[in-house]
Write an enzyme that holds these catalytic residues in place. Structure first.
Site, PDB file in Angstrom:
ATOM      1  N   GLY A  14      27.303   6.123  -4.492  1.00 43.61           N
ATOM      2  CA  GLY A  14      26.086   5.870  -3.706  1.00 43.61           C
ATOM      3  C   GLY A  14      26.151   6.517  -2.336  1.00 43.61           C
ATOM      4  N   ALA A  15      26.730   7.743  -2.292  1.00 47.47           N
ATOM      5  CA  ALA A  15      27.030   8.378  -0.999  1.00 47.47           C
ATOM      6  C   ALA A  15      25.880   9.210  -0.440  1.00 47.47           C
ATOM      7  CB  ALA A  15      28.278   9.260  -1.138  1.00 47.47           C
ATOM      8  N   ASN A  97      30.626   1.631  -3.579  1.00 44.18           N
ATOM      9  CA  ASN A  97      29.546   1.278  -2.649  1.00 44.18           C
ATOM     10  C   ASN A  97      28.188   1.160  -3.329  1.00 44.18           C
ATOM     11  OD1 ASN A  97      27.961   1.388   0.059  1.00 44.18           O
ATOM     12  ND2 ASN A  97      27.241   3.159  -1.105  1.00 44.18           N
ATOM     13  N   SER A 158      29.002  -7.932  -0.254  1.00 41.50           N
ATOM     14  CA  SER A 158      27.922  -8.370   0.643  1.00 41.50           C
ATOM     15  C   SER A 158      28.251  -9.777   1.111  1.00 41.50           C
ATOM     16  CB  SER A 158      26.588  -8.400  -0.115  1.00 41.50           C
ATOM     17  OG  SER A 158      25.585  -8.992   0.679  1.00 41.50           O
ATOM     18  N   TYR A 171      21.067 -10.979  -7.363  1.00 41.34           N
ATOM     19  CA  TYR A 171      21.848 -10.124  -6.456  1.00 41.34           C
ATOM     20  C   TYR A 171      23.104 -10.882  -6.000  1.00 41.34           C
ATOM     21  CZ  TYR A 171      22.922  -7.139  -2.383  1.00 41.34           C
ATOM     22  OH  TYR A 171      23.545  -6.312  -1.481  1.00 41.34           O
ATOM     23  N   LYS A 175      27.048  -9.838  -6.759  1.00 46.00           N
ATOM     24  CA  LYS A 175      28.013  -9.556  -5.680  1.00 46.00           C
ATOM     25  C   LYS A 175      29.187 -10.531  -5.714  1.00 46.00           C
ATOM     26  CE  LYS A 175      26.181  -5.907  -3.757  1.00 46.00           C
ATOM     27  NZ  LYS A 175      26.909  -4.640  -3.649  1.00 46.00           N
ATOM     28  N   ILE A 204      22.326  -4.646   7.395  1.00 48.19           N
ATOM     29  CA  ILE A 204      22.563  -3.257   7.782  1.00 48.19           C
ATOM     30  C   ILE A 204      21.258  -2.470   7.621  1.00 48.19           C
ATOM     31  CG2 ILE A 204      24.074  -1.249   7.438  1.00 48.19           C
ATOM     32  CD1 ILE A 204      25.604  -3.897   8.047  1.00 48.19           C
TER      33      ILE A 204
HETATM   34  P1  NAP Z   1      20.691   2.222  -0.282  1.00 45.64           P
HETATM   35  O1  NAP Z   1      20.200   2.757   1.027  1.00 45.64           O
HETATM   36  O2  NAP Z   1      19.697   1.847  -1.326  1.00 45.64           O
HETATM   37  O3  NAP Z   1      21.733   3.273  -0.870  1.00 45.64           O
HETATM   38  C1  NAP Z   1      22.361   3.055  -2.114  1.00 45.64           C
HETATM   39  C2  NAP Z   1      22.553   4.392  -2.811  1.00 45.64           C
HETATM   40  O4  NAP Z   1      23.134   4.124  -4.111  1.00 45.64           O
HETATM   41  C3  NAP Z   1      21.221   5.108  -3.052  1.00 45.64           C
HETATM   42  O5  NAP Z   1      21.353   6.483  -2.827  1.00 45.64           O
HETATM   43  C4  NAP Z   1      20.954   4.768  -4.503  1.00 45.64           C
HETATM   44  O6  NAP Z   1      20.084   5.692  -5.145  1.00 45.64           O
HETATM   45  C5  NAP Z   1      22.350   4.830  -5.082  1.00 45.64           C
HETATM   46  N1  NAP Z   1      22.402   4.214  -6.404  1.00 45.64           N
HETATM   47  C6  NAP Z   1      21.618   3.229  -6.892  1.00 45.64           C
HETATM   48  N2  NAP Z   1      21.935   2.966  -8.156  1.00 45.64           N
HETATM   49  C7  NAP Z   1      22.950   3.810  -8.491  1.00 45.64           C
HETATM   50  C8  NAP Z   1      23.663   4.044  -9.674  1.00 45.64           C
HETATM   51  N3  NAP Z   1      23.417   3.340 -10.779  1.00 45.64           N
HETATM   52  N4  NAP Z   1      24.631   4.989  -9.676  1.00 45.64           N
HETATM   53  C9  NAP Z   1      24.863   5.728  -8.566  1.00 45.64           C
HETATM   54  N5  NAP Z   1      24.193   5.557  -7.410  1.00 45.64           N
HETATM   55  C10 NAP Z   1      23.235   4.607  -7.377  1.00 45.64           C
HETATM   56  O7  NAP Z   1      21.561   0.920  -0.070  1.00 45.64           O
HETATM   57  P2  NAP Z   1      22.597   0.522   1.111  1.00 45.64           P
HETATM   58  O8  NAP Z   1      21.930  -0.443   1.983  1.00 45.64           O
HETATM   59  O9  NAP Z   1      23.226   1.738   1.681  1.00 45.64           O
HETATM   60  O10 NAP Z   1      23.649  -0.298   0.248  1.00 45.64           O
HETATM   61  C11 NAP Z   1      24.914   0.223  -0.156  1.00 45.64           C
HETATM   62  C12 NAP Z   1      25.751  -0.933  -0.713  1.00 45.64           C
HETATM   63  O11 NAP Z   1      25.922  -1.917   0.310  1.00 45.64           O
HETATM   64  C13 NAP Z   1      25.093  -1.649  -1.884  1.00 45.64           C
HETATM   65  O12 NAP Z   1      26.076  -2.035  -2.823  1.00 45.64           O
HETATM   66  C14 NAP Z   1      24.474  -2.881  -1.243  1.00 45.64           C
HETATM   67  O13 NAP Z   1      24.341  -3.950  -2.154  1.00 45.64           O
HETATM   68  C15 NAP Z   1      25.501  -3.183  -0.176  1.00 45.64           C
HETATM   69  N6  NAP Z   1      24.997  -3.986   0.942  1.00 45.64           N
HETATM   70  C16 NAP Z   1      23.948  -3.548   1.710  1.00 45.64           C
HETATM   71  C17 NAP Z   1      23.514  -4.348   2.767  1.00 45.64           C
HETATM   72  C18 NAP Z   1      22.390  -3.934   3.680  1.00 45.64           C
HETATM   73  O14 NAP Z   1      22.003  -4.761   4.533  1.00 45.64           O
HETATM   74  N7  NAP Z   1      21.839  -2.716   3.581  1.00 45.64           N
HETATM   75  C19 NAP Z   1      24.137  -5.564   3.025  1.00 45.64           C
HETATM   76  C20 NAP Z   1      25.180  -5.985   2.212  1.00 45.64           C
HETATM   77  C21 NAP Z   1      25.610  -5.172   1.182  1.00 45.64           C
HETATM   78  P3  NAP Z   1      18.502   5.309  -5.208  1.00 45.64           P
HETATM   79  O15 NAP Z   1      18.032   5.230  -3.785  1.00 45.64           O
HETATM   80  O16 NAP Z   1      17.892   6.431  -5.979  1.00 45.64           O
HETATM   81  O17 NAP Z   1      18.424   3.977  -5.911  1.00 45.64           O
END
Ligand code: NAP
Length: 267
Positions: A14-15, A97, A158, A171, A175, A204
């Site tokens: 997910g980079a 990630n 998370s 969700y 997690k 975030i």
């Molecule tokens: P994000 O902006 O949606 O980025 C996640 C990336 O992962 C996107 O590029 C997404 O592509 C990609 N992805 C989705 N499904 C995938 C798959 N099956 N295989 C490969 N890549 C995939 O989310 P983020 O906020 O950076 O979150 C990253 C991680 O941190 C996640 O695990 C999330 O649950 C966790 N997290 C986030 C927060 C927060 O507040 N943002 C808080 C706690 C935990 P698409 O955009 O095309 O779906």
């Protein structure tokens, strides 16, 4: 002339954006070459996505291999691992990630099987089997020796692994499942000197939280967080780079919240 030592390789899922992008750039800044996975990869787009990250990583003097693949698919795991090993000679750090939120927040009394199963597949089952495959590769590398850095594995879970949000139960459950996977891998891989860590981001600023920005702006203004600001992908990237750098090698299984003090019990 002194021969330059090969750089260690980090596989980050997910980079292409958000937290994964922040982790990839922080690890590149710390000297890692990056195998950068995402579900989409468009070589024609250097403004956003994996090829923007590739440009930035190369700007930091490191190599980057964009790897399109679905982390829920085991065939994609095998293909991506083979490509990373072919390019970098091995994998020294895995950062699980990639993850998704429910498409729609739904009361847990109404949530359907499709959303529940989707989150389990992407957030929990996929990273479990990817880690299994990479861990077996790391064990072989440990036996063979000669890698440029000590191995490590980081799970991005998370605060939702332990905090109840009934409007996105699937969700939280996914997690919590991933959190246990991190603990289990820490236990199992300890004998091979492969430390495993769990990072729990708080709130975030990424595309994932863009849809609920107003809600969290209000909660933060109302005192939810002792450090009263949104977290950034750079906050998470710095923490992961510190863990992958080896300074916590005797602390396997630890859980690090990166959430502005969210978890401090307060009166
Ligand atoms: P994000 O902006 O949606 O980025 C996640 C990336 O992962 C996107 O590029 C997404 O592509 C990609 N992805 C989705 N499904 C995938 C798959 N099956 N295989 C490969 N890549 C995939 O989310 P983020 O906020 O950076 O979150 C990253 C991680 O941190 C996640 O695990 C999330 O649950 C966790 N997290 C986030 C927060 C927060 O507040 N943002 C808080 C706690 C935990 P698409 O955009 O095309 O779906």
């Amino acid at each position: 002339m002194k021969r330059e030592m090969a750089a260690p390789c980090a596989l980050v899922t997910g980079a292409g954006q958000g937290i994964g992008r922040g982790i990839a750039l922080a690890l590149a800044g710390a000297g890692f070459d990056i195998a950068a996975n995402d579900i989409a990869a468009d070589p024609g787009n250097v403004e956003k996505g994996l090829y923007e990250v590739k440009t930035r990583v190369e700007g930091l003097g490191r190599r980057c291999l964009p790897l399109q693949g679905d982390i829920a698919e085991r065939d994609d795991h095998a293909r991506m691992i083979a490509a990373a090993v072919e390019t970098f000679g091995g994998i020294d750090c895995l950062v699980n990630n990639a993850g998704v939120a429910p498409r729609v927040r739904t009361d847990m009394l109404e949530v359907g099987e499709e959303s529940y199963d989707r989150l389990q597949r992407i957030n929990a089952r996929g990273p479990f089997f990817l880690t299994q495959a990479v861990a077996n590769r790391m064990i072989e590398q440990q036996r063979a020796g000669g890698r440029p850095a000590a191995p490590s594995i980081v799970f991005i879970t998370s605060i939702s692994a332990r905090v109840s949000s009934p409007a996105r139960a699937e969700y939280c459950i996914s997690k919590a499942s991933l959190s246990m996977a991190a603990r289990l891998f820490a236990h199992r891989l300890a004998e091979f000197d492969i430390p495993v860590f769990e990072v729990q981001p708080g709130i975030i600023a990424t595309d994932m939280t863009a849809a609920v920005k107003g809600k969290y702006d209000d909660l933060i203004a109302g005192g939810l967080l002792p450090q009263a600001r949104w977290g950034t992908p750079e906050d998470i990237g710095r923490a992961v780079a510190a863990l992958a750098g080896g300074a916590f090698g005797y602390s396997t299984g630890q859980v690090i919240e990166v959430g502005g003090g969210f978890g401090i019990p307060r009166l």
